[in-house]
Structure formats: C-alpha cells, structure tokens
Design an enzyme around this catalytic site. Structure first.
Site, PDB file in Angstrom:
ATOM      1  CB  SER A 149      91.115  13.990 -23.680  1.00 57.87           C
ATOM      2  OG  SER A 149      91.625  15.107 -23.346  1.00 57.87           O
ATOM      3  NE  ARG A 218     101.278  20.415 -26.607  1.00 58.97           N
ATOM      4  CZ  ARG A 218     100.176  19.698 -26.917  1.00 58.97           C
ATOM      5  NH1 ARG A 218      98.905  19.886 -26.685  1.00 58.97           N
ATOM      6  NH2 ARG A 218     100.426  18.618 -27.350  1.00 58.97           N
ATOM      7  CG  ASP A 326      93.489  13.992 -15.541  1.00 63.49           C
ATOM      8  OD1 ASP A 326      93.384  15.043 -15.700  1.00 63.49           O
ATOM      9  OD2 ASP A 326      91.788  13.333 -16.415  1.00 63.49           O
ATOM     10  CG  HIS A 359      94.469  15.069 -19.652  1.00 58.65           C
ATOM     11  ND1 HIS A 359      93.431  14.563 -18.789  1.00 58.65           N
ATOM     12  CD2 HIS A 359      93.845  14.980 -20.607  1.00 58.65           C
ATOM     13  CE1 HIS A 359      92.330  14.575 -20.265  1.00 58.65           C
ATOM     14  NE2 HIS A 359      92.889  15.323 -21.301  1.00 58.65           N
TER      15      HIS A 359
END
Length: 381
Positions: A149, A218, A326, A359
């Site tokens: 990532s 978040r 993703d 992801h």
C-alpha cells in the site's frame, strides 16, 4: 496526543538535523523497527518491509513481543517470508504515532507534541529514513524490498533515491503516483477531522479529542479498503436485531453500518489524528514521475513520467501484485509498476489476483498472497 508503541520495538536515531523534502528539518528524530531471523555474514539475506499508513513495526511475533503482528501469517519460520532463511526488518513509517517521530512526538524545543509544527511530510522522507536503518544494520544490499500500500509508494521512492539498494522487489497493492479518486477520498477523510471542533487546529489532548472526525475518516477508509462484492457477500441488506438497533432518528439500522461503527471505534484514540493527516497528504503528493525530465510528458495527465522513473531501480527481479477489486490502488497501477520496471531491464512480473476483499486483501487473503510471495522468494538464488 499519545504515541502508541508496541513492546519490543527498537529505535534508530536519524542524523540530526534530518532535512525534509518540502522544507524544514527534524532534530533528534528516530525510526522504530523490529527484526526477525539472523543476518548472514555477508549481509545479503535481508528483507525490508515497508508498511501502509496505520501499521506499526510489529509485523509478526518475535522474542521482544510474543503478541501476533499485523502480518503474522506471512512472516515467521516456515511462512511465506521465512525467517529461517531471511533476516527480516520492518520499519514504522516516519510521521507515524507508533514509535517513529511524527506529529504526536515531543518537539525537542518545547517538549510538547509537534502537532502542526511538524514539517511537511513526503513519502520520500520516509524512504530516506528507512534507508538509514538498512545502513545501520550492516545490510550490504537488500535481498528483497517489500512494500504494501503506502509502503509500495515508499519502496519506489527508495529505489529512485538509492538505485541498487535491493536486488529484488515485491510491490503489493502499491502505486507510482496518487490517482484522483484516491486523493478525493483522503481529502474527505482529512476534512472530516479538520471540521471536528475538538481538532482545534491540531491542538487537542485526551480530554478534547476529535473522535467524531476520526470515526468518519476511518469509516470512509474502511469502505474503500474493501470491495462492494465483499460488502454484499458479508452483509447484504441484513438489518440489526431490534435490541441492537440505534434508537436515534436515522441511527444505525443495517449490519454493515454497525460493522463500520465498531471498526471505527476500535481505531479512534489508537491513532493520532495529526499523524493521520500528515501521512495521508504525503500519499496525495507522491508522483514518481516528478523526477523524470520534462520530455516525459504531462505528469498530471499521463503515466509516462512515472514509467520512465521506474526504469532506474537497479533491480534484477520484481513482482507487482494487485487485486481486481481494489478501488483505492486499482490494478492498473501495479501493472504500470511492472511495465516501468521491465523497461529499465528488470525481470518484472505483474500478478493480478481475483480476491474479493479489495485493497485490504493482502492483510486477510493469505490463501492467495501467501503462495505468491513464497513462490517469488523461493525462486531467489
């Protein structure tokens, strides 16, 4: 503001001052890291792991900390990254709140947290910091550089800064530049934090913490870390039981809402909001094509610059892994990495995986990622 440092963490003191790419400098800064396995006499069996935004250096259990790490299934004796063969180092990103110097760390001049006085943070700063750890550990040349990532971005920056620092590379769900969709999502996350009154221009404490902003940030992140396919398969349109439903008007009604709320509440107060802001923006700024000469094209609209920049990595072999589902670091970005590395003479392979988990698949879909990583490393002489 609090730093969240796991037991057993080790530290390397960065050169002081440590200049930052976009101006300013750090004094008395440090980088947190952990190790597994034994470095060979020639210092040539080392693997460096560079992480995403939120993980600490504790990728797996070790003598200093027996608690399972965030990549426990991947790192250890007999595991895909076999610590019986490899000396493994995992570095906590510069700017984090989990051991490495960041906005939550005390400013040496005041003893108070840096907050927004922390210098503008770039991916390249984290790459240079990680390189200092590699040198300090006596590693002659990395056998493999692994980036996940955001760590995939940092790995590419490191290869640009220090061509030949690694013999091989595994880039997992990484990118050579930030795309508009990803920038837009991260911008909304930062806005959610900034608009929380408790953020107070970055000056908050445990009693006045921007909890609502962090929860929203978040949740936005988690939505993009997974895929619509997984959300549908896991939750569908299942509603909460009446005794668990939120009685507030327009409150929680569906299982997926409850999941996001619980996930967000586990994250807030365990990650510093200012660190989140600085690290998030560093990803938006990153474009490896910035290092290419102007004839490579318009870096804002094409990938020519990034592809050209990848050609100077000094790598012998590489593997770029991506996931079909993703949406944050889409598959095209890992394909571009492999293409650019091949153009520079590297034996680079692009591996698209059919994981439904988006992801975050590299953190959970070990049945697919484990064999891919093991196979690559087992093939190294």
């Amino acid at each position: 503001m609090t730093e969240f440092i796991p037991p057993g963490t080790r530290y390397f003191d960065l050169p002081s001052p440590f200049p930052m790419k976009r101006g300013g400098e750090l004094r008395g800064a440090r980088v947190a890291y952990e190790t597994w396995g034994t470095l060979s006499p020639g210092g040539d069996n080392a693997i460096l792991i560079l992480t995403g935004l939120s993980p600490d250096a504790h990728a797996a259990s070790n003598a200093g900390n027996p608690e399972p790490g965030w990549w426990e299934a991947m790192v250890g004796p007999g595991k895909p990254i076999d610590t019986g063969r490899w000396f493994v180092v995992c570095v906590n990103a510069l700017g984090s709140c989990k051991g490495s110097t960041g906005p939550a760390s005390p400013h040496p001049a005041t003893g108070q947290p840096y907050a927004l006085d922390f210098p503008a943070l770039s991916i390249e700063d984290g790459a240079r910091a990680a390189a200092h750890v590699v040198d300090a550990l006596g590693i002659r040349r990395l056998a493999c550089l692994v980036g996940n990532s955001m760590g995939g971005m940092t790995a590419l920056a490191l290869l640009w800064q220090r061509p030949g620092i690694a013999r091989t590379h595994i880039n997992i769900s990484g990118a050579a530049r930030a795309l508009p969709f990803s920038i837009a999502i991260r911008s909304l996350q930062r806005e959610a934090i900034r608009l929380d009154p408790e953020w107070n221009g970055g000056r908050y404490d445990d009693a006045h913490y921007p909890e609502s902003g962090m929860r929203m940030a978040r949740k936005l992140g988690v939505i993009t870390y997974r895929s619509a396919l997984e959300w549908d398969g896991r939750f569908g349109r299942v509603r909460l039981d009446s005794d668990r439903a939120d009685d507030e008007p327009f409150g929680l009604e569906f299982e997926v809402e409850s999941y996001l709320e619980a996930h967000a509440r586990r994250f807030v107060r365990h990650f510093d909001p200012n660190s989140y802001m600085f690290m998030s923006r560093s990803m938006d700024w990153f474009d490896l094509g910035d290092y290419c000469s102007p004839h490579c094209g318009d870096h804002a609209t094409d990938v020519h610059g990034a592809l050209a920049a990848l050609g100077r990595s000094g790598l012998e072999k590489a593997l770029a892994i991506g996931v079909h589902t993703d949406i944050l670091f889409p598959l095209q970005q890992q394909e571009e990495i492999a293409e650019g590395l091949r153009a520079g003479g590297c034996d680079a392979t692009f591996l698209p995986l059919p994981s439904p988990q988006g992801h975050d698949a590299f953190l959970v879909d070990f049945e697919r990622f484990g064999p891919a990583v093991r196979g690559f490393l087992d093939g190294l002489g």
